[in-house]
Every structure is written in structure tokens, then in C-alpha cells.
Design a protein around this motif. Structure first.
Motif, PDB file in Angstrom:
ATOM      1  N   ALA A   1       0.838  -1.204   0.000  1.00  0.00           N
ATOM      2  CA  ALA A   1       0.000   0.000   0.000  1.00  0.00           C
ATOM      3  C   ALA A   1       0.872   1.253   0.000  1.00  0.00           C
ATOM      4  CB  ALA A   1      -0.938  -0.002   1.210  1.00  0.00           C
ATOM      5  N   SER A   2       1.921   1.236   0.778  1.00  0.00           N
ATOM      6  CA  SER A   2       2.838   2.380   0.823  1.00  0.00           C
ATOM      7  C   SER A   2       3.496   2.604  -0.534  1.00  0.00           C
ATOM      8  CB  SER A   2       3.894   2.137   1.906  1.00  0.00           C
ATOM      9  OG  SER A   2       4.843   3.164   1.910  1.00  0.00           O
ATOM     10  N   LEU A   3       3.888   1.520  -1.174  1.00  0.00           N
ATOM     11  CA  LEU A   3       4.520   1.615  -2.493  1.00  0.00           C
ATOM     12  C   LEU A   3       3.545   2.188  -3.521  1.00  0.00           C
ATOM     13  CD1 LEU A   3       6.896   1.099  -4.397  1.00  0.00           C
ATOM     14  CD2 LEU A   3       6.078  -1.247  -4.630  1.00  0.00           C
ATOM     15  N   LEU A   4       2.308   1.720  -3.531  1.00  0.00           N
ATOM     16  CA  LEU A   4       1.311   2.227  -4.476  1.00  0.00           C
ATOM     17  C   LEU A   4       1.013   3.706  -4.241  1.00  0.00           C
ATOM     18  CD1 LEU A   4      -1.180  -0.770  -4.676  1.00  0.00           C
ATOM     19  CD2 LEU A   4       0.236   0.134  -6.535  1.00  0.00           C
ATOM     20  N   THR A   5       0.998   4.126  -2.976  1.00  0.00           N
ATOM     21  CA  THR A   5       0.775   5.537  -2.665  1.00  0.00           C
ATOM     22  C   THR A   5       1.933   6.386  -3.172  1.00  0.00           C
ATOM     23  OG1 THR A   5      -0.616   5.020  -0.775  1.00  0.00           O
ATOM     24  CG2 THR A   5       0.424   7.193  -0.780  1.00  0.00           C
ATOM     25  N   ALA A   6       3.152   5.907  -2.960  1.00  0.00           N
ATOM     26  CA  ALA A   6       4.330   6.647  -3.434  1.00  0.00           C
ATOM     27  C   ALA A   6       4.354   6.713  -4.960  1.00  0.00           C
ATOM     28  CB  ALA A   6       5.605   5.984  -2.910  1.00  0.00           C
ATOM     29  N   TYR A   7       4.019   5.608  -5.614  1.00  0.00           N
ATOM     30  CA  TYR A   7       3.989   5.558  -7.080  1.00  0.00           C
ATOM     31  C   TYR A   7       2.971   6.568  -7.622  1.00  0.00           C
ATOM     32  CZ  TYR A   7       3.445   3.694 -11.804  1.00  0.00           C
ATOM     33  OH  TYR A   7       3.385   3.561 -13.171  1.00  0.00           O
ATOM     34  N   ALA A   8       1.763   6.565  -7.042  1.00  0.00           N
ATOM     35  CA  ALA A   8       0.721   7.504  -7.485  1.00  0.00           C
ATOM     36  C   ALA A   8       1.175   8.949  -7.269  1.00  0.00           C
ATOM     37  CB  ALA A   8      -0.590   7.231  -6.740  1.00  0.00           C
ATOM     38  N   ALA A   9       1.832   9.209  -6.150  1.00  0.00           N
ATOM     39  CA  ALA A   9       2.344  10.559  -5.887  1.00  0.00           C
ATOM     40  C   ALA A   9       3.380  10.953  -6.934  1.00  0.00           C
ATOM     41  CB  ALA A   9       2.943  10.635  -4.482  1.00  0.00           C
ATOM     42  N   GLY A  10       4.196  10.010  -7.369  1.00  0.00           N
ATOM     43  CA  GLY A  10       5.185  10.289  -8.410  1.00  0.00           C
ATOM     44  C   GLY A  10       4.538  10.623  -9.745  1.00  0.00           C
ATOM     45  N   VAL A  11       3.532   9.852 -10.133  1.00  0.00           N
ATOM     46  CA  VAL A  11       2.796  10.140 -11.377  1.00  0.00           C
ATOM     47  C   VAL A  11       2.197  11.538 -11.294  1.00  0.00           C
ATOM     48  CG1 VAL A  11       0.806   9.511 -12.810  1.00  0.00           C
ATOM     49  CG2 VAL A  11       2.298   7.709 -11.904  1.00  0.00           C
ATOM     50  N   ASN A  12       1.550  11.843 -10.179  1.00  0.00           N
ATOM     51  CA  ASN A  12       0.902  13.145 -10.025  1.00  0.00           C
ATOM     52  C   ASN A  12       1.908  14.287  -9.953  1.00  0.00           C
ATOM     53  OD1 ASN A  12      -1.725  12.102 -10.140  1.00  0.00           O
ATOM     54  ND2 ASN A  12      -1.619  11.524  -7.989  1.00  0.00           N
ATOM     55  N   ALA A  13       3.089  14.028  -9.421  1.00  0.00           N
ATOM     56  CA  ALA A  13       4.135  15.063  -9.389  1.00  0.00           C
ATOM     57  C   ALA A  13       4.589  15.411 -10.803  1.00  0.00           C
ATOM     58  CB  ALA A  13       5.321  14.598  -8.544  1.00  0.00           C
ATOM     59  N   TYR A  14       4.698  14.397 -11.664  1.00  0.00           N
ATOM     60  CA  TYR A  14       5.075  14.679 -13.050  1.00  0.00           C
ATOM     61  C   TYR A  14       3.990  15.516 -13.733  1.00  0.00           C
ATOM     62  CZ  TYR A  14       6.142  14.376 -17.931  1.00  0.00           C
ATOM     63  OH  TYR A  14       6.388  14.718 -19.237  1.00  0.00           O
ATOM     64  N   VAL A  15       2.729  15.145 -13.544  1.00  0.00           N
ATOM     65  CA  VAL A  15       1.631  15.914 -14.145  1.00  0.00           C
ATOM     66  C   VAL A  15       1.653  17.345 -13.617  1.00  0.00           C
ATOM     67  CG1 VAL A  15      -0.891  16.112 -14.336  1.00  0.00           C
ATOM     68  CG2 VAL A  15       0.213  13.881 -14.608  1.00  0.00           C
ATOM     69  N   ALA A  16       1.925  17.514 -12.326  1.00  0.00           N
ATOM     70  CA  ALA A  16       2.021  18.865 -11.758  1.00  0.00           C
ATOM     71  C   ALA A  16       3.152  19.649 -12.409  1.00  0.00           C
ATOM     72  CB  ALA A  16       2.228  18.786 -10.244  1.00  0.00           C
ATOM     73  N   ASP A  17       4.261  18.977 -12.715  1.00  0.00           N
ATOM     74  CA  ASP A  17       5.361  19.648 -13.403  1.00  0.00           C
ATOM     75  C   ASP A  17       4.966  20.062 -14.814  1.00  0.00           C
ATOM     76  OD1 ASP A  17       7.041  19.583 -11.231  1.00  0.00           O
ATOM     77  OD2 ASP A  17       8.248  17.891 -11.937  1.00  0.00           O
ATOM     78  N   VAL A  18       4.148  19.248 -15.478  1.00  0.00           N
ATOM     79  CA  VAL A  18       3.648  19.619 -16.810  1.00  0.00           C
ATOM     80  C   VAL A  18       2.759  20.859 -16.681  1.00  0.00           C
ATOM     81  CG1 VAL A  18       2.164  18.915 -18.737  1.00  0.00           C
ATOM     82  CG2 VAL A  18       3.820  17.302 -17.803  1.00  0.00           C
ATOM     83  N   ILE A  19       1.874  20.845 -15.697  1.00  0.00           N
ATOM     84  CA  ILE A  19       0.974  21.989 -15.483  1.00  0.00           C
ATOM     85  C   ILE A  19       1.778  23.249 -15.173  1.00  0.00           C
ATOM     86  CG2 ILE A  19      -0.797  22.938 -13.944  1.00  0.00           C
ATOM     87  CD1 ILE A  19      -1.893  20.041 -13.719  1.00  0.00           C
ATOM     88  N   ALA A  20       2.852  23.098 -14.400  1.00  0.00           N
ATOM     89  CA  ALA A  20       3.680  24.242 -14.013  1.00  0.00           C
ATOM     90  C   ALA A  20       4.577  24.743 -15.141  1.00  0.00           C
ATOM     91  CB  ALA A  20       4.540  23.868 -12.808  1.00  0.00           C
ATOM     92  N   GLY A  21       4.591  24.021 -16.265  1.00  0.00           N
ATOM     93  CA  GLY A  21       5.376  24.459 -17.409  1.00  0.00           C
ATOM     94  C   GLY A  21       6.796  23.916 -17.465  1.00  0.00           C
ATOM     95  N   LYS A  22       7.130  22.994 -16.568  1.00  0.00           N
ATOM     96  CA  LYS A  22       8.475  22.406 -16.603  1.00  0.00           C
ATOM     97  C   LYS A  22       8.662  21.573 -17.868  1.00  0.00           C
ATOM     98  CE  LYS A  22      11.725  19.726 -13.834  1.00  0.00           C
ATOM     99  NZ  LYS A  22      11.959  19.042 -12.557  1.00  0.00           N
ATOM    100  N   TYR A  23       7.588  20.945 -18.327  1.00  0.00           N
ATOM    101  CA  TYR A  23       7.589  20.163 -19.562  1.00  0.00           C
ATOM    102  C   TYR A  23       6.439  20.645 -20.418  1.00  0.00           C
ATOM    103  CZ  TYR A  23      10.263  17.123 -16.482  1.00  0.00           C
ATOM    104  OH  TYR A  23      11.168  16.635 -15.584  1.00  0.00           O
ATOM    105  N   LYS A  24       6.585  20.536 -21.717  1.00  0.00           N
ATOM    106  CA  LYS A  24       5.538  20.956 -22.638  1.00  0.00           C
ATOM    107  C   LYS A  24       4.639  19.760 -22.960  1.00  0.00           C
ATOM    108  CE  LYS A  24       4.922  23.516 -26.934  1.00  0.00           C
ATOM    109  NZ  LYS A  24       3.832  22.857 -27.512  1.00  0.00           N
ATOM    110  N   ALA A  25       3.364  19.926 -22.731  1.00  0.00           N
ATOM    111  CA  ALA A  25       2.401  18.881 -23.064  1.00  0.00           C
ATOM    112  C   ALA A  25       2.053  18.985 -24.538  1.00  0.00           C
ATOM    113  CB  ALA A  25       1.141  19.038 -22.223  1.00  0.00           C
ATOM    114  N   PRO A  26       1.825  17.842 -25.188  1.00  0.00           N
ATOM    115  CA  PRO A  26       1.377  17.886 -26.584  1.00  0.00           C
ATOM    116  C   PRO A  26       0.070  18.660 -26.688  1.00  0.00           C
ATOM    117  CG  PRO A  26       1.990  15.658 -25.950  1.00  0.00           C
ATOM    118  CD  PRO A  26       1.996  16.481 -24.698  1.00  0.00           C
ATOM    119  N   SER A  27      -0.132  19.309 -27.817  1.00  0.00           N
ATOM    120  CA  SER A  27      -1.319  20.148 -27.947  1.00  0.00           C
ATOM    121  C   SER A  27      -2.262  19.704 -29.054  1.00  0.00           C
ATOM    122  CB  SER A  27      -0.881  21.587 -28.210  1.00  0.00           C
ATOM    123  OG  SER A  27      -0.114  21.644 -29.394  1.00  0.00           O
TER     124      SER A  27
END
Length: 177
Positions: free
Chosen positions: A130-156
Motif C-alpha cells: 500500500a505504501s509503495l502504491l501511494t508513493a507511485y501515485a504521488a510520483g505520477v501526479n508530481a510529473y503531471v504537476a510539473d507539466v501543469i507548471a510548465g516544466k515540460y511541454k504537453a502535446p497540444s
């Protein structure tokens, strides 16, 4: 043992030397990481993650998976939930039939039920999972947050643009895995 035999400590030293020799291609920093985590990509681009605890490694695995395969993650989540038509309904009328078939399997509901069962478990293996799955989900969401913040460009454009409209995507949940 006679001459020429390699010991376990020799193998560990060789592995450490090899790791230092591979150039790192980037670093991931996040407040949730409790210790340094090394991310090394080999000559084929495959990530190798080295850390001192499973939660930090799981977070970085989620981040890197999203970085490399966010479109696939989102597509698979929609497929399992029977919601492909949301993404590709305009491309193929057959998407609705696929969705109906997938909804009959109840994969989204089953994933949520399995997650609830895992969370309620008290044995050490289930708690670690359960701890591993929570950490994994947090990692996925951190990447999406970086896309939203403009660190990476999302396809348009195209299907990628539909899937990667970050503000429209719901956060990755443990049950999605």
C-alpha cells in the motif's frame, strides 16, 4: 578458495564503479523524498532507479513512468474503466462498443475494492504494498504537476493533446495501478 575467484564484495565494488561511470541524465527533487534517489538511463533509455527506501524508489518510478508513458497510463486507465469513447469516440464509433464490453468486467470498481482491501490489511507485506502504491501515485501526479507548471511541454494536438490536457485529467490514484 584459490586464486581468481571473485567475492561478493568485489561484485558490489564493480557494480558501484559501473554506476558511477554512467552519466546521469537528470534529477528529480520532491519534498516527499526522504533521501537521495539516483536515476540513471542506460544506452537504450531505460531507467534504473537506486535509492535507500522503497517509498522513495516508488515515487521516482511513478514520476519516470509518467514522464515516459503518461499517454499510455491515461489510455489504459480509460480502457479499464470503459471510457475510451471519451478520448476516441470521434475517431471510431466502435469505441462505444469497446467501452460497453469493458464496463461489464467492472475493472475500475474492482481496482477500488482491491485498494480498499489492501489499505485495511494489517500484515507487513500488504502495508508495504500500500505504501509503495501511494508513493507511485504521488510520483505520477508530481510529473503531471510539473507539466501543469510548465516544466515540460504537453502535446497540444491529436489524441495526445486530448489525454494530456492536465487540468482536465483526474489525479492518478492507487487503484488506477
Amino acid at each position: 578458495g584459490g586464486g581468481g575467484e571473485a567475492s561478493a564484495s568485489d561484485a558490489t565494488a564493480d557494480a558501484a564503479t559501473a554506476l558511477v561511470a554512467v552519466p546521469q541524465t537528470g534529477s528529480i527533487t520532491a519534498p516527499s523524498l526522504t533521501a537521495p534517489v539516483d536515476l540513471v538511463r542506460d544506452e537504450y533509455g531505460n531507467p534504473h532507479i537506486y535509492g535507500s527506501n522503497v517509498a522513495d524508489i516508488g515515487f521516482v518510478q511513478g514520476y519516470v513512468t509518467a514522464e515516459d508513458r503518461l499517454i499510455q497510463l491515461e489510455f489504459e486507465r480509460h480502457f479499464a474503466a470503459g471510457r475510451i469513447a471519451e478520448l476516441a469516440g470521434g475517431l471510431s464509433a466502435a469505441a462505444i462498443q469497446t467501452d460497453i464490453g469493458m464496463r461489464m468486467h467492472h475493472m475500475e470498481a474492482d481496482g477500488k475494492a482491491e485498494w480498499a482491501t489492501l489499505q485495511a490489511a494489517t500484515d507487513p507485506e500488504s502495508k508495504a504494498a500500500a505504501s509503495l502504491l501511494t508513493a507511485y501515485a504521488a510520483g505520477v501526479n508530481a510529473y503531471v504537476a510539473d507539466v501543469i507548471a510548465g516544466k515540460y511541454k504537453a502535446p497540444s494536438a491529436g489524441l495526445e493533446g486530448i489525454i494530456l490536457v492536465p487540468k482536465a485529467a483526474k489525479p492518478w490514484a492507487e487503484s488506477d495501478s
